[in-house]
Design a protein around this motif. Structure first.
Motif, short mmCIF file in Angstrom:
data_model
loop_
_atom_site.label_atom_id
_atom_site.label_comp_id
_atom_site.label_asym_id
_atom_site.label_seq_id
_atom_site.Cartn_x
_atom_site.Cartn_y
_atom_site.Cartn_z
N ASN A 1 38.28 -24.25 -4.17
CA ASN A 1 37.47 -23.20 -3.55
C ASN A 1 36.83 -23.63 -2.23
N HIS A 2 36.64 -24.93 -2.03
CA HIS A 2 35.91 -25.41 -0.85
C HIS A 2 36.73 -26.31 0.05
N ILE A 3 38.02 -26.40 -0.17
CA ILE A 3 38.83 -27.34 0.59
C ILE A 3 38.83 -27.02 2.09
N VAL A 4 38.67 -25.76 2.44
CA VAL A 4 38.62 -25.42 3.88
C VAL A 4 37.36 -25.98 4.53
N ALA A 5 36.36 -26.32 3.73
CA ALA A 5 35.12 -26.89 4.26
C ALA A 5 35.23 -28.41 4.45
N PHE A 6 36.30 -29.00 3.96
CA PHE A 6 36.50 -30.44 4.14
C PHE A 6 36.71 -30.71 5.62
N ARG A 7 35.76 -31.46 6.22
CA ARG A 7 35.75 -31.65 7.67
C ARG A 7 36.53 -32.86 8.15
N ARG A 8 37.09 -33.61 7.22
CA ARG A 8 37.89 -34.79 7.56
C ARG A 8 37.10 -35.86 8.30
N GLU A 9 35.77 -35.88 8.06
CA GLU A 9 34.94 -36.94 8.64
C GLU A 9 34.97 -38.19 7.77
N SER A 10 35.45 -38.03 6.55
CA SER A 10 35.63 -39.14 5.62
C SER A 10 36.99 -38.96 4.96
N LYS A 11 37.36 -39.93 4.13
CA LYS A 11 38.61 -39.79 3.41
C LYS A 11 38.49 -38.66 2.39
N PHE A 12 39.61 -38.02 2.08
CA PHE A 12 39.61 -36.96 1.09
C PHE A 12 39.08 -37.48 -0.24
N SER A 13 39.49 -38.68 -0.62
CA SER A 13 39.07 -39.22 -1.91
C SER A 13 37.56 -39.39 -1.98
N THR A 14 36.93 -39.75 -0.89
CA THR A 14 35.47 -39.87 -0.85
C THR A 14 34.82 -38.52 -1.10
N TRP A 15 35.33 -37.50 -0.43
CA TRP A 15 34.82 -36.13 -0.59
C TRP A 15 35.04 -35.65 -2.02
N LEU A 16 36.22 -35.90 -2.56
CA LEU A 16 36.54 -35.51 -3.93
C LEU A 16 35.62 -36.19 -4.94
N TYR A 17 35.42 -37.48 -4.81
CA TYR A 17 34.60 -38.21 -5.77
C TYR A 17 33.13 -37.82 -5.66
N ARG A 18 32.68 -37.41 -4.49
CA ARG A 18 31.31 -36.91 -4.34
C ARG A 18 31.17 -35.59 -5.11
N ILE A 19 32.16 -34.72 -5.01
CA ILE A 19 32.15 -33.48 -5.80
C ILE A 19 32.14 -33.81 -7.28
N CYS A 20 32.94 -34.79 -7.65
CA CYS A 20 33.01 -35.23 -9.05
C CYS A 20 31.64 -35.68 -9.54
N MET A 21 30.98 -36.53 -8.79
CA MET A 21 29.67 -37.05 -9.19
C MET A 21 28.63 -35.93 -9.24
N ASN A 22 28.61 -35.06 -8.25
CA ASN A 22 27.63 -33.97 -8.22
C ASN A 22 27.84 -33.00 -9.37
N THR A 23 29.09 -32.68 -9.66
CA THR A 23 29.40 -31.77 -10.78
C THR A 23 28.95 -32.36 -12.10
N THR A 24 29.23 -33.64 -12.29
CA THR A 24 28.87 -34.31 -13.54
C THR A 24 27.36 -34.44 -13.67
N ARG A 25 26.70 -34.79 -12.60
CA ARG A 25 25.22 -34.90 -12.66
C ARG A 25 24.58 -33.56 -12.97
N SER A 26 25.08 -32.51 -12.37
CA SER A 26 24.56 -31.17 -12.68
C SER A 26 24.74 -30.83 -14.15
N PHE A 27 25.90 -31.16 -14.69
CA PHE A 27 26.17 -30.95 -16.12
C PHE A 27 25.18 -31.73 -16.97
N LEU A 28 24.94 -32.97 -16.64
CA LEU A 28 24.05 -33.82 -17.44
C LEU A 28 22.59 -33.35 -17.35
N ARG A 29 22.20 -32.77 -16.23
CA ARG A 29 20.84 -32.25 -16.08
C ARG A 29 20.61 -31.01 -16.93
N SER A 30 21.66 -30.23 -17.14
CA SER A 30 21.48 -28.95 -17.85
C SER A 30 21.49 -29.13 -19.36
#
Length: 89
Positions: free
Chosen positions: A60-89
């Protein structure tokens, strides 16, 4: 078969909208993403659901990927944020 870079796969997917490019990205990263999530939630069902959620968010947000970092860095940040949000709820 030649290995295509993540950046090229992103570029191809954004330009063409062809799902095969996104599927290649998923195939390359799903194992590591799920392993990272499982290490945080320690539950197979939750890890599977969160992995799916991560790749849905990426899609849903791949068009927002600005290529200022590696794709894997961006992906793993989404991974961490999604998981942290889940754990908070």
């Amino acid at each position: 078969m030649d290995v295509v870079s993540d950046e090229r796969l992103v570029e191809q997917y954004v330009e063409t909208g062809e799902i095969r490019w996104f599927n290649e990205l998923v195939s390359k990263h799903i194992g590591k993403v799920r392993a990272m999530i499982y290490a945080m939630v320690l539950n197979d069902a939750d890890a599977d659901e969160l992995t799916q959620e991560v790749f849905l968010r990426v899609s849903n947000h791949i068009v927002a990927f600005r290529r200022e970092s590696k794709f894997s860095t961006w992906l793993y940040r989404i991974c961490m944020n999604t998981t942290r949000s889940f754990l908070r709820s």
